[in-house]
Design a protein around this motif. Structure first.
Motif, PDB file in Angstrom:
ATOM      1  N   GLY A  82       1.011  -1.253   0.030  1.00 43.42           N
ATOM      2  CA  GLY A  82       0.072   0.053   0.072  1.00 43.42           C
ATOM      3  C   GLY A  82       0.758   1.033   0.111  1.00 43.42           C
ATOM      4  N   VAL A  83       1.988   1.202   0.914  1.00 45.48           N
ATOM      5  CA  VAL A  83       2.718   2.532   0.944  1.00 45.48           C
ATOM      6  C   VAL A  83       3.241   2.643  -0.484  1.00 45.48           C
ATOM      7  N   ASP A  88       4.066   5.793  -5.414  1.00 38.98           N
ATOM      8  CA  ASP A  88       3.938   6.011  -6.748  1.00 38.98           C
ATOM      9  C   ASP A  88       2.780   6.743  -7.657  1.00 38.98           C
ATOM     10  N   GLN A  89       1.761   6.772  -6.993  1.00 38.55           N
ATOM     11  CA  GLN A  89       0.816   7.469  -7.611  1.00 38.55           C
ATOM     12  C   GLN A  89       0.923   8.993  -7.354  1.00 38.55           C
ATOM     13  N   LYS A  90       1.326   9.267  -5.869  1.00 41.83           N
ATOM     14  CA  LYS A  90       1.437  10.706  -5.580  1.00 41.83           C
ATOM     15  C   LYS A  90       2.720  11.277  -6.051  1.00 41.83           C
ATOM     16  N   TYR A  91       3.967  10.647  -6.672  1.00 41.60           N
ATOM     17  CA  TYR A  91       5.057  11.144  -7.006  1.00 41.60           C
ATOM     18  C   TYR A  91       5.647  10.630  -8.417  1.00 41.60           C
ATOM     19  N   TYR A 125      19.499   2.989  -5.414  1.00 38.38           N
ATOM     20  CA  TYR A 125      18.892   4.219  -4.761  1.00 38.38           C
ATOM     21  C   TYR A 125      17.326   3.816  -4.571  1.00 38.38           C
ATOM     22  N   ARG A 126      16.822   3.405  -5.678  1.00 38.48           N
ATOM     23  CA  ARG A 126      15.412   2.971  -5.559  1.00 38.48           C
ATOM     24  C   ARG A 126      15.112   1.826  -4.553  1.00 38.48           C
ATOM     25  N   ILE A 127      15.830   0.835  -4.458  1.00 36.65           N
ATOM     26  CA  ILE A 127      15.787  -0.140  -3.595  1.00 36.65           C
ATOM     27  C   ILE A 127      15.805   0.325  -2.128  1.00 36.65           C
ATOM     28  N   ASN A 128      16.752   0.967  -1.803  1.00 35.07           N
ATOM     29  CA  ASN A 128      17.091   1.815  -0.615  1.00 35.07           C
ATOM     30  C   ASN A 128      15.588   2.670  -0.275  1.00 35.07           C
ATOM     31  N   ASN A 129      15.160   3.371  -1.141  1.00 37.96           N
ATOM     32  CA  ASN A 129      13.757   4.047  -0.833  1.00 37.96           C
ATOM     33  C   ASN A 129      12.765   3.073  -0.740  1.00 37.96           C
ATOM     34  N   ILE A 130      12.587   2.044  -1.610  1.00 35.05           N
ATOM     35  CA  ILE A 130      11.770   0.951  -1.218  1.00 35.05           C
ATOM     36  C   ILE A 130      11.584   0.371   0.206  1.00 35.05           C
ATOM     37  N   GLU A 131      12.947   0.029   0.408  1.00 34.44           N
ATOM     38  CA  GLU A 131      13.366  -0.517   1.891  1.00 34.44           C
ATOM     39  C   GLU A 131      12.735   0.544   2.981  1.00 34.44           C
ATOM     40  N   ASN A 132      13.050   1.739   3.024  1.00 34.79           N
ATOM     41  CA  ASN A 132      12.740   2.849   3.783  1.00 34.79           C
ATOM     42  C   ASN A 132      11.487   3.126   3.955  1.00 34.79           C
ATOM     43  N   LEU A 133      10.586   3.122   2.699  1.00 36.31           N
ATOM     44  CA  LEU A 133       8.984   3.458   2.644  1.00 36.31           C
ATOM     45  C   LEU A 133       8.504   2.203   3.329  1.00 36.31           C
ATOM     46  N   THR A 134       8.683   1.167   2.952  1.00 34.71           N
ATOM     47  CA  THR A 134       7.868  -0.081   3.529  1.00 34.71           C
ATOM     48  C   THR A 134       8.414  -0.524   4.951  1.00 34.71           C
ATOM     49  N   GLY A 135       9.499  -0.065   5.255  1.00 40.55           N
ATOM     50  CA  GLY A 135      10.048  -0.767   6.518  1.00 40.55           C
ATOM     51  C   GLY A 135      10.578  -2.183   6.321  1.00 40.55           C
ATOM     52  N   LYS A 136      10.658  -2.623   4.903  1.00 36.74           N
ATOM     53  CA  LYS A 136      11.134  -4.205   4.941  1.00 36.74           C
ATOM     54  C   LYS A 136      12.548  -4.189   4.319  1.00 36.74           C
ATOM     55  N   ASP A 137      13.123  -5.455   4.633  1.00 40.75           N
ATOM     56  CA  ASP A 137      14.414  -5.854   4.361  1.00 40.75           C
ATOM     57  C   ASP A 137      14.254  -6.946   3.154  1.00 40.75           C
ATOM     58  N   LEU A 138      14.720  -6.302   1.893  1.00 36.08           N
ATOM     59  CA  LEU A 138      14.517  -7.194   0.646  1.00 36.08           C
ATOM     60  C   LEU A 138      15.677  -8.187   0.660  1.00 36.08           C
ATOM     61  N   LYS A 139      16.519  -8.451   1.557  1.00 33.57           N
ATOM     62  CA  LYS A 139      17.484  -9.527   1.548  1.00 33.57           C
ATOM     63  C   LYS A 139      16.857 -10.493   2.450  1.00 33.57           C
ATOM     64  N   ASP A 140      15.583 -10.451   3.014  1.00 38.42           N
ATOM     65  CA  ASP A 140      15.005 -11.397   3.770  1.00 38.42           C
ATOM     66  C   ASP A 140      13.960 -12.198   2.986  1.00 38.42           C
ATOM     67  N   SER A 141      14.241 -13.735   2.732  1.00 38.76           N
ATOM     68  CA  SER A 141      13.502 -14.296   1.865  1.00 38.76           C
ATOM     69  C   SER A 141      12.010 -14.408   1.902  1.00 38.76           C
ATOM     70  N   GLN A 142      11.533 -14.594   3.267  1.00 38.04           N
ATOM     71  CA  GLN A 142      10.208 -14.549   3.551  1.00 38.04           C
ATOM     72  C   GLN A 142       9.576 -13.190   3.078  1.00 38.04           C
TER      73      GLN A 142
END
Length: 159
Positions: A82-83, A88-91, A125-142
């Protein structure tokens, strides 16, 4: 090839052809027909135009499409993404597209950057922003599995 013949005769028409399972008895035909019909519905939702598909080929997409509580699936997808969807829609960013391609490339930064025609630093840069916005670690398989599942749900929900 039936798809080629249709395309030649009717170039403006897009098709999805669903195939059912093998029928061994007359009773099998109804189930096979319904399976083919469901494959077409899912194929249209996934924009798999010009393809011949079966439910077996659709795998987890078929399971999700047949889920009893569609709202629960959509709530899960919204919770996961959702975030990013709002951002994406706003910016007018492409974080959902970036995330989807990153997951499709098994989180391989180099191949994702290549497919998306981005520099590696731009993708990071995009990956870092995605992780910061979602609070999710994209290195975690789950986490990656949950995000991939959420993206599949969103694709099925699109009309």
């Amino acid at each position: 090839n039936i798809q080629a013949k249709i395309k030649d005769k009717y170039p403006k028409i897009t098709t999805v052809i669903g195939i059912g399972s093998i029928c061994l008895t007359p009773e099998d035909f109804k189930k096979s027909f319904l399976s083919a019909k469901k494959a077409v519905e899912i194929g249209i939702n996934l924009k798999r135009f010009g393809q011949v598909i079966s439910l077996e080929q659709l795998g987890s997409h078929a399971v999700l499409f047949n889920a009893a509580n569609i709202q629960e699936l959509y709530d899960f997808a919204s919770q996961q993404l959702g975030v990013l969807l709002e951002y994406d829609q706003k910016y007018n960013t492409q974080y959902i597209l970036t995330l989807e391609e990153l997951l499709n490339q098994r989180c391989n930064v180099s191949s994702t950057a290549n497919v998306m025609n981005l520099s590696i630093s731009g993708l990071k840069y995009r990956i870092n922003n995605i992780e910061n916005l979602t609070g999710k670690d994209l290195k975690d398989s789950q986490t990656c599995f949950n995000l991939q599942l959420a993206l599949m749900i969103l694709r099925l929900a699109e009309k």
